[in-house]
Write a protein that holds these residues in place. Structure first.
Motif, short mmCIF file in Angstrom:
data_model
loop_
_atom_site.label_atom_id
_atom_site.label_comp_id
_atom_site.label_asym_id
_atom_site.label_seq_id
_atom_site.Cartn_x
_atom_site.Cartn_y
_atom_site.Cartn_z
N UNK A 1 0.81 -1.22 0.00
CA UNK A 1 0.00 0.00 0.00
C UNK A 1 0.84 1.27 0.00
N UNK A 2 2.01 1.22 0.64
CA UNK A 2 2.87 2.41 0.62
C UNK A 2 3.33 2.68 -0.82
N UNK A 3 3.60 1.62 -1.56
CA UNK A 3 4.04 1.78 -2.96
C UNK A 3 2.88 2.27 -3.83
N UNK A 4 1.68 1.73 -3.61
CA UNK A 4 0.51 2.18 -4.37
C UNK A 4 0.28 3.67 -4.14
N UNK A 5 0.44 4.07 -2.88
CA UNK A 5 0.29 5.48 -2.52
C UNK A 5 1.32 6.33 -3.28
N UNK A 6 2.57 5.87 -3.25
CA UNK A 6 3.65 6.67 -3.87
C UNK A 6 3.47 6.77 -5.39
N UNK A 7 3.12 5.67 -6.04
CA UNK A 7 2.94 5.78 -7.51
C UNK A 7 1.68 6.59 -7.82
N UNK A 8 0.71 6.55 -6.90
CA UNK A 8 -0.49 7.37 -7.08
C UNK A 8 -0.12 8.85 -7.08
N UNK A 9 0.75 9.23 -6.17
CA UNK A 9 1.13 10.64 -6.09
C UNK A 9 2.06 11.06 -7.23
N UNK A 10 2.75 10.08 -7.82
CA UNK A 10 3.70 10.44 -8.89
C UNK A 10 2.98 10.91 -10.15
N UNK A 11 1.76 10.41 -10.38
CA UNK A 11 1.02 10.78 -11.60
C UNK A 11 1.50 10.05 -12.84
N UNK A 12 2.59 9.29 -12.75
CA UNK A 12 3.14 8.60 -13.93
C UNK A 12 2.27 7.39 -14.31
N UNK A 13 2.21 7.05 -15.62
CA UNK A 13 1.47 5.85 -16.00
C UNK A 13 1.98 4.62 -15.24
N UNK A 14 1.04 3.79 -14.80
CA UNK A 14 1.38 2.62 -13.99
C UNK A 14 0.84 1.36 -14.66
N UNK A 15 1.66 0.32 -14.70
CA UNK A 15 1.19 -1.00 -15.12
C UNK A 15 1.09 -1.83 -13.83
N UNK B 1 -5.25 8.42 -5.03
CA UNK B 1 -4.16 9.34 -4.70
C UNK B 1 -3.85 10.26 -5.87
N UNK B 2 -4.80 10.34 -6.79
CA UNK B 2 -4.72 11.41 -7.81
C UNK B 2 -4.14 10.99 -9.14
N UNK B 3 -3.89 9.69 -9.35
CA UNK B 3 -3.29 9.27 -10.63
C UNK B 3 -4.29 8.44 -11.44
N UNK B 4 -4.81 9.00 -12.54
CA UNK B 4 -5.81 8.26 -13.32
C UNK B 4 -5.18 7.29 -14.33
N UNK B 5 -3.84 7.29 -14.43
CA UNK B 5 -3.18 6.55 -15.52
C UNK B 5 -2.79 5.13 -15.12
N UNK B 6 -3.79 4.31 -14.91
CA UNK B 6 -3.52 2.95 -14.43
C UNK B 6 -3.92 1.92 -15.49
N UNK B 7 -2.95 1.05 -15.84
CA UNK B 7 -3.25 -0.11 -16.69
C UNK B 7 -3.23 -1.35 -15.80
N UNK B 8 -4.18 -2.23 -16.00
CA UNK B 8 -4.23 -3.46 -15.21
C UNK B 8 -3.58 -4.58 -16.01
N UNK B 9 -2.88 -5.48 -15.32
CA UNK B 9 -2.21 -6.55 -16.05
C UNK B 9 -2.55 -7.93 -15.49
N UNK B 10 -3.19 -8.73 -16.31
CA UNK B 10 -3.43 -10.14 -15.97
C UNK B 10 -2.15 -10.90 -16.34
N UNK B 11 -1.50 -11.50 -15.32
CA UNK B 11 -0.22 -12.17 -15.57
C UNK B 11 -0.22 -13.61 -15.08
N UNK B 12 -1.45 -14.16 -14.94
CA UNK B 12 -1.55 -15.54 -14.49
C UNK B 12 -1.62 -15.62 -12.99
N UNK B 13 -2.37 -16.61 -12.53
CA UNK B 13 -2.55 -16.81 -11.09
C UNK B 13 -2.16 -18.24 -10.72
N UNK B 14 -1.95 -18.47 -9.43
CA UNK B 14 -1.61 -19.81 -8.95
C UNK B 14 -2.86 -20.66 -8.88
N UNK B 15 -2.80 -21.84 -9.45
CA UNK B 15 -3.91 -22.78 -9.32
C UNK B 15 -3.30 -24.14 -8.98
#
Ligand code: PEP
Ligand code: MN
Length: 350
Positions: free
Chosen positions: A191-205, A227-241
């Motif tokens: 969560x601390x990292x999510x907060x920090x990238x949120x404040x950075x405003x930079x595109x996030x994957x 935290x103010x950053x609308x530039x979020x891309x979501x990435x499906x990278x496989x899950x444990x099954x």
């Protein structure tokens, strides 16, 4: 549940609402959207009577959510988010391909990778300078030296850079070099990292946690958005099954599910989802057919000697062949890979 404060609410009105919520045993998360303050309520909401806060000064609305995320949801924003990255747009009509090695190993390896990506028609260069390795004895990445090499490759090829950031302290440094900050599967709930990238405003994957469900992925996106950053891309990278024949299981359902639930672009990583170079092409084609906005693929000039994830990395020939196949699949489902020379793209005026 969310308390939407009136635009005219004062700071002391907001603080009073927060204090009241705390006194009722609830946790709060405050975010601002334009001029409005939103106070998210968490905790035992089943036992909570919303009228306890609805009448307080400055409160506009108490919104009960059928889903615990708001800014990421399609009901909050119907039109799809398009993220500009240099001259590219992620989330628009065209499929975007990010590719490159798992890790930046040295200048020659990265430059060779960058030219393979560029010549095959890829649009962005990936490469880890900070590597979250399962074993502390594995190659951990070149750090800032790796970022410098990535920036040099961008200068030579024009490809924007996607690279991982592992801690809040690294965010300013990585922002100086990268076009897109990658948050890895192991950090989806940092969560601390999510907060920090949120404040950075930079595109996030934002990569899906290997043991997280789709809703948890969207909750993590919500942290960045709130935290103010609308530039979020979501990435499906496989899950444990329970399946062990592949490194992870590509949750192909997640692509149309996310397209329904959120306005954010959806990227698929077929390399980590399968863990085997021989499976990456099929998984990539499936992702594009399922309407993914883009792919992120591991490519290496010499996979057998790669310092990380060589077994799932494609060589030049394999990646070039994949790009051709993906372009044909995109055309077959009335889509187009940016810059593609095949399929419907041929019929369109330039
Ligand atoms: C990577 O992209 O090389 C990586 C480490 O990905 P993930 O976080 O999905 O394992
Ligand atoms: Mn990797």
């Amino acid at each position: 549940m969310i308390i939407a404060m009136k635009e005219t609410a004062s700071q002391s009105d907001i603080e009073y609402v927060i204090a009241r919520a705390h006194s009722l045993g609830l946790e709060t998360h405050v975010s601002r959207k334009k001029n409005q303050t939103l106070v998210g309520l968490m905790g035992n909401l089943a036992a909570f009577d919303p009228t306890a806060l609805a009448g307080l000064r400055g409160v506009g609305e108490v919104i009960a959510l059928e889903r615990p995320f708001r800014l990421a949801s399609r009901s909050f924003q119907l039109e799809r988010t398009i993220i500009p990255i240099g001259d590219l747009q992620v989330g628009g009509d065209q499929v975007i391909v990010m590719a490159g090695p798992c890790a930046v190993e040295n200048r020659d390896q990265l430059m060779d990778s960058a030219w393979i990506v560029k010549e095959a028609g890829g649009h962005m260069l990936r490469g880890g300078a900070f590597k979250p390795r399962t074993s502390p004895y594995s190659f951990q990445g070149l750090g800032e030296e790796g970022l410098r090499i990535l920036a040099e490759a961008r200068k030579e090829t024009g490809l924007p850079i996607v690279t991982e950031v592992m801690s809040p302290e690294q965010v300013p440094l990585v922002c100086r070099y990268a076009d897109v900050l990658q948050l890895g599967t192991r950090n989806m709930q940092n969560y601390a990292l999510l907060h920090a990238v949120g404040e950075s405003g930079a595109p996030v994957l934002l990569k899906r946690g290997m043991m997280s469900n789709v809703q948890e992925l969207l909750m993590s996106a919500e942290y960045i958005l709130s935290h103010g950053n609308p530039n979020v891309m979501l990435c499906e990278r496989g899950i444990r099954t329970f399946e062990t024949v592949t490194r992870n299981t590509l949750d192909i359902n997640a692509v149309p599910v996310l397209r329904e639930m959120t306005h954010l672009p959806v990227i698929v990583d077929p390399s980590h989802a399968t863990g085997k170079a021989s499976l990456v092409k099929a998984a990539s084609k499936a992702a594009v057919a399922a309407d993914a906005d883009g792919l992120i693929i591991e490519v290496h000039p010499d996979p057998e000697n790669a310092l990380s994830d060589g077994y799932q990395s494609l060589n030049q020939e394999q990646f070039t062949e994949l790009m051709g196949d993906v372009e044909r699949i995109a055309a077959a489902v009335d889509r187009r890979v940016l810059g593609a020379r095949l399929g419907t793209a041929q019929a369109e005026p330039s």
